[in-house]
Scaffold this motif. Sequence first.
Motif, PDB file in Angstrom:
ATOM      1  N   ALA A  92       0.850  -1.189   0.000  1.00  0.00           N
ATOM      2  CA  ALA A  92       0.000   0.000   0.000  1.00  0.00           C
ATOM      3  C   ALA A  92       0.888   1.242   0.000  1.00  0.00           C
ATOM      4  N   VAL A  93       0.253   2.384  -0.199  1.00  0.00           N
ATOM      5  CA  VAL A  93       0.910   3.659   0.073  1.00  0.00           C
ATOM      6  C   VAL A  93       0.640   3.983   1.539  1.00  0.00           C
ATOM      7  N   TYR A  94       1.705   4.252   2.268  1.00  0.00           N
ATOM      8  CA  TYR A  94       1.601   4.545   3.693  1.00  0.00           C
ATOM      9  C   TYR A  94       1.716   6.050   3.922  1.00  0.00           C
ATOM     10  N   TYR A  95       0.776   6.577   4.703  1.00  0.00           N
ATOM     11  CA  TYR A  95       0.729   7.994   5.007  1.00  0.00           C
ATOM     12  C   TYR A  95       0.885   8.227   6.502  1.00  0.00           C
ATOM     13  N   CYS A  96       1.597   9.279   6.849  1.00  0.00           N
ATOM     14  CA  CYS A  96       1.586   9.701   8.240  1.00  0.00           C
ATOM     15  C   CYS A  96       0.683  10.925   8.366  1.00  0.00           C
ATOM     16  N   ALA A  97       0.187  11.128   9.566  1.00  0.00           N
ATOM     17  CA  ALA A  97      -0.755  12.205   9.817  1.00  0.00           C
ATOM     18  C   ALA A  97      -0.609  12.709  11.245  1.00  0.00           C
ATOM     19  N   ALA A  98      -1.072  13.936  11.457  1.00  0.00           N
ATOM     20  CA  ALA A  98      -0.966  14.566  12.771  1.00  0.00           C
ATOM     21  C   ALA A  98      -2.304  15.173  13.177  1.00  0.00           C
ATOM     22  N   LYS A  99      -2.594  15.120  14.474  1.00  0.00           N
ATOM     23  CA  LYS A  99      -3.793  15.754  15.025  1.00  0.00           C
ATOM     24  C   LYS A  99      -3.439  16.350  16.372  1.00  0.00           C
ATOM     25  N   PRO A 100      -4.061  17.488  16.726  1.00  0.00           N
ATOM     26  CA  PRO A 100      -3.691  18.157  17.973  1.00  0.00           C
ATOM     27  C   PRO A 100      -4.176  17.450  19.232  1.00  0.00           C
ATOM     28  N   LEU A 101      -5.246  16.664  19.107  1.00  0.00           N
ATOM     29  CA  LEU A 101      -5.800  16.014  20.282  1.00  0.00           C
ATOM     30  C   LEU A 101      -5.827  14.501  20.104  1.00  0.00           C
ATOM     31  N   TRP A 102      -5.351  13.773  21.087  1.00  0.00           N
ATOM     32  CA  TRP A 102      -5.371  12.309  21.066  1.00  0.00           C
ATOM     33  C   TRP A 102      -6.809  11.794  20.924  1.00  0.00           C
ATOM     34  N   SER A 103      -7.755  12.489  21.555  1.00  0.00           N
ATOM     35  CA  SER A 103      -9.143  12.028  21.563  1.00  0.00           C
ATOM     36  C   SER A 103      -9.873  12.301  20.257  1.00  0.00           C
ATOM     37  N   SER A 104      -9.323  13.157  19.418  1.00  0.00           N
ATOM     38  CA  SER A 104      -9.986  13.491  18.164  1.00  0.00           C
ATOM     39  C   SER A 104      -9.885  12.336  17.171  1.00  0.00           C
ATOM     40  N   LYS A 105     -10.924  12.130  16.390  1.00  0.00           N
ATOM     41  CA  LYS A 105     -10.885  11.099  15.355  1.00  0.00           C
ATOM     42  C   LYS A 105     -10.386  11.644  14.030  1.00  0.00           C
ATOM     43  N   GLU A 106     -10.332  12.942  13.932  1.00  0.00           N
ATOM     44  CA  GLU A 106      -9.946  13.577  12.677  1.00  0.00           C
ATOM     45  C   GLU A 106      -8.478  14.000  12.712  1.00  0.00           C
ATOM     46  N   TYR A 107      -7.766  13.653  11.653  1.00  0.00           N
ATOM     47  CA  TYR A 107      -6.378  14.080  11.514  1.00  0.00           C
ATOM     48  C   TYR A 107      -6.337  15.340  10.661  1.00  0.00           C
ATOM     49  N   THR A 108      -5.513  16.289  11.096  1.00  0.00           N
ATOM     50  CA  THR A 108      -5.474  17.607  10.469  1.00  0.00           C
ATOM     51  C   THR A 108      -4.461  17.703   9.338  1.00  0.00           C
ATOM     52  N   TYR A 109      -3.308  17.118   9.545  1.00  0.00           N
ATOM     53  CA  TYR A 109      -2.212  17.245   8.581  1.00  0.00           C
ATOM     54  C   TYR A 109      -1.807  15.875   8.068  1.00  0.00           C
ATOM     55  N   TRP A 110      -1.461  15.838   6.774  1.00  0.00           N
ATOM     56  CA  TRP A 110      -1.118  14.581   6.119  1.00  0.00           C
ATOM     57  C   TRP A 110       0.152  14.719   5.302  1.00  0.00           C
ATOM     58  N   GLY A 111       0.921  13.642   5.242  1.00  0.00           N
ATOM     59  CA  GLY A 111       2.060  13.595   4.351  1.00  0.00           C
ATOM     60  C   GLY A 111       1.648  13.135   2.967  1.00  0.00           C
ATOM     61  N   GLN A 112       2.622  13.050   2.072  1.00  0.00           N
ATOM     62  CA  GLN A 112       2.351  12.686   0.680  1.00  0.00           C
ATOM     63  C   GLN A 112       2.345  11.175   0.453  1.00  0.00           C
ATOM     64  N   GLY A 113       2.875  10.441   1.388  1.00  0.00           N
ATOM     65  CA  GLY A 113       2.844   8.985   1.289  1.00  0.00           C
ATOM     66  C   GLY A 113       4.133   8.384   0.780  1.00  0.00           C
ATOM     67  N   THR A 114       4.349   7.127   1.160  1.00  0.00           N
ATOM     68  CA  THR A 114       5.490   6.368   0.675  1.00  0.00           C
ATOM     69  C   THR A 114       5.007   4.961   0.332  1.00  0.00           C
ATOM     70  N   GLN A 115       5.478   4.455  -0.809  1.00  0.00           N
ATOM     71  CA  GLN A 115       4.994   3.174  -1.309  1.00  0.00           C
ATOM     72  C   GLN A 115       5.721   2.023  -0.625  1.00  0.00           C
ATOM     73  N   VAL A 116       4.959   1.054  -0.166  1.00  0.00           N
ATOM     74  CA  VAL A 116       5.498  -0.197   0.360  1.00  0.00           C
ATOM     75  C   VAL A 116       4.939  -1.327  -0.490  1.00  0.00           C
ATOM     76  N   THR A 117       5.839  -2.116  -1.050  1.00  0.00           N
ATOM     77  CA  THR A 117       5.430  -3.253  -1.876  1.00  0.00           C
ATOM     78  C   THR A 117       6.052  -4.519  -1.311  1.00  0.00           C
ATOM     79  N   VAL A 118       5.210  -5.489  -1.019  1.00  0.00           N
ATOM     80  CA  VAL A 118       5.670  -6.755  -0.453  1.00  0.00           C
ATOM     81  C   VAL A 118       5.419  -7.851  -1.478  1.00  0.00           C
ATOM     82  N   SER A 119       6.487  -8.492  -1.911  1.00  0.00           N
ATOM     83  CA  SER A 119       6.360  -9.559  -2.910  1.00  0.00           C
ATOM     84  C   SER A 119       6.265 -10.922  -2.226  1.00  0.00           C
ATOM     85  N   SER A 120       5.533 -11.815  -2.847  1.00  0.00           N
ATOM     86  CA  SER A 120       5.343 -13.148  -2.265  1.00  0.00           C
ATOM     87  C   SER A 120       6.430 -14.105  -2.707  1.00  0.00           C
TER      88      SER A 120
END
Length: 120
Positions: A92-120
């Motif tokens: 998948a593409v993995y994204y990191c995100a930030a939110k000001p409150l631990w209790s909040s369900k909504e994340y405010t800021y997002w990164g652009q993502g990094t691709q992770v590919t796992v081959s079988s």
Amino acid sequence: QVQLVESGGGLVQAEGSLRLSCAASERTFSNYAMGWFRQAPGQERGFVAEISRSGAYVEYADSVKGRFTISRDNAKNTMYLQMNNLKPEDTAVYYCAAKPLWSSKEYTYWGQGTQVTVSS
């Protein structure tokens, strides 16, 4: 405005490991709870893990429990995701995100993502 930059993605064989990093521009990084999300082709973006501002509390999706570890270094403004025993379904593409409150369900800021590919 918090800028987030992910790194560490790549191609790995099944049962292998990767460590993702998320570097934040904000010097008040410790004021934000942080999370990792992922999006596979054709699927919606989903929750992977999150960590509180101090790092004392963490949560994981059931699909990654026991295999992934989230951590943070507030002195380096960086969050990590150690991924072990990777499976093809972790691809998948993995994204990191930030939110000001631990209790909040909504994340405010997002990164652009990094691709992770796992081959079988």
